[in-house]
Scaffold this motif. Sequence first.
Motif, PDB file in Angstrom:
ATOM      1  N   ARG A  52       0.208  11.950  -4.472  1.00  0.00           N
ATOM      2  CA  ARG A  52       0.023  13.385  -4.759  1.00  0.00           C
ATOM      3  C   ARG A  52       1.328  14.015  -5.217  1.00  0.00           C
ATOM      4  O   ARG A  52       1.356  14.788  -6.170  1.00  0.00           O
ATOM      5  N   ARG A  53       2.421  13.675  -4.540  1.00  0.00           N
ATOM      6  CA  ARG A  53       3.724  14.229  -4.942  1.00  0.00           C
ATOM      7  C   ARG A  53       4.066  13.809  -6.368  1.00  0.00           C
ATOM      8  O   ARG A  53       4.563  14.608  -7.159  1.00  0.00           O
ATOM      9  N   PRO A  81       0.835  -1.214   0.000  1.00  0.00           N
ATOM     10  CA  PRO A  81       0.000   0.000   0.000  1.00  0.00           C
ATOM     11  C   PRO A  81       0.865   1.258   0.000  1.00  0.00           C
ATOM     12  O   PRO A  81       1.870   1.333   0.687  1.00  0.00           O
ATOM     13  N   ARG A  82       0.444   2.201  -0.821  1.00  0.00           N
ATOM     14  CA  ARG A  82       1.160   3.484  -0.895  1.00  0.00           C
ATOM     15  C   ARG A  82       0.306   4.546  -0.213  1.00  0.00           C
ATOM     16  O   ARG A  82      -0.908   4.504  -0.259  1.00  0.00           O
ATOM     17  N   SER A  83       0.963   5.507   0.336  1.00  0.00           N
ATOM     18  CA  SER A  83       0.220   6.576   1.001  1.00  0.00           C
ATOM     19  C   SER A  83      -0.281   7.567  -0.041  1.00  0.00           C
ATOM     20  O   SER A  83       0.259   7.674  -1.136  1.00  0.00           O
ATOM     21  N   GLN A  84      -1.294   8.315   0.315  1.00  0.00           N
ATOM     22  CA  GLN A  84      -1.854   9.321  -0.584  1.00  0.00           C
ATOM     23  C   GLN A  84      -0.853  10.431  -0.850  1.00  0.00           C
ATOM     24  O   GLN A  84      -0.837  11.010  -1.925  1.00  0.00           O
ATOM     25  N   ASP A  85       0.008  10.722   0.132  1.00  0.00           N
ATOM     26  CA  ASP A  85       0.990  11.789  -0.050  1.00  0.00           C
ATOM     27  C   ASP A  85       1.976  11.439  -1.158  1.00  0.00           C
ATOM     28  O   ASP A  85       2.367  12.300  -1.955  1.00  0.00           O
ATOM     29  N   ASP A  86       2.401  10.149  -1.224  1.00  0.00           N
ATOM     30  CA  ASP A  86       3.320   9.743  -2.282  1.00  0.00           C
ATOM     31  C   ASP A  86       2.676   9.927  -3.656  1.00  0.00           C
ATOM     32  O   ASP A  86       3.311  10.424  -4.586  1.00  0.00           O
TER      33      ASP A  86
END
Length: 146
Positions: free
Chosen positions: A132-133, A125-130
């Motif tokens: 978005r960046r 799972p990847r975070s939403q921040d990654d």
Amino acid sequence: MDIVIDLAIALGAIIAAAYCLLLSRRLRALTRLDGDVGRAIAVLSKQVDDLTTALRAAEQQNSAAGTALGQQITQAEAAARRLELLMAAAQTSRQNAPSHLEGAQDIPAYGTDHAAFAPMRPAAPRSQDDLRRRVIRQRDHAGASR
């Protein structure tokens, strides 16, 4: 000589009185509403009132439509941001796909042959921040190339 001057003055007064009578009749005909010009003035006045009412209604509709359009633009921008995130997630999952899934075009459509289905291992799972960046980086890169 005095008589000629008196006659000329009397004739001038009669002509002036006749001209005043003529002007009086024309002015009365102009101000009467049942005459052609008076009727035209009354119709034009009514049309100006109707157009003013129609203009106010159009302005109200325009402001309502502008508000609705602003809301739709806001919703479209939010949907575009979500689509960009989904596209970035799809690109990252495609880049991280195992080598045995590289030929995904060879897999038949769903329902035709279940034996050819090869499940993918679940991605970390990847975070939403990654995400978005990554989207912002891609957007900046695309904007710089224009």
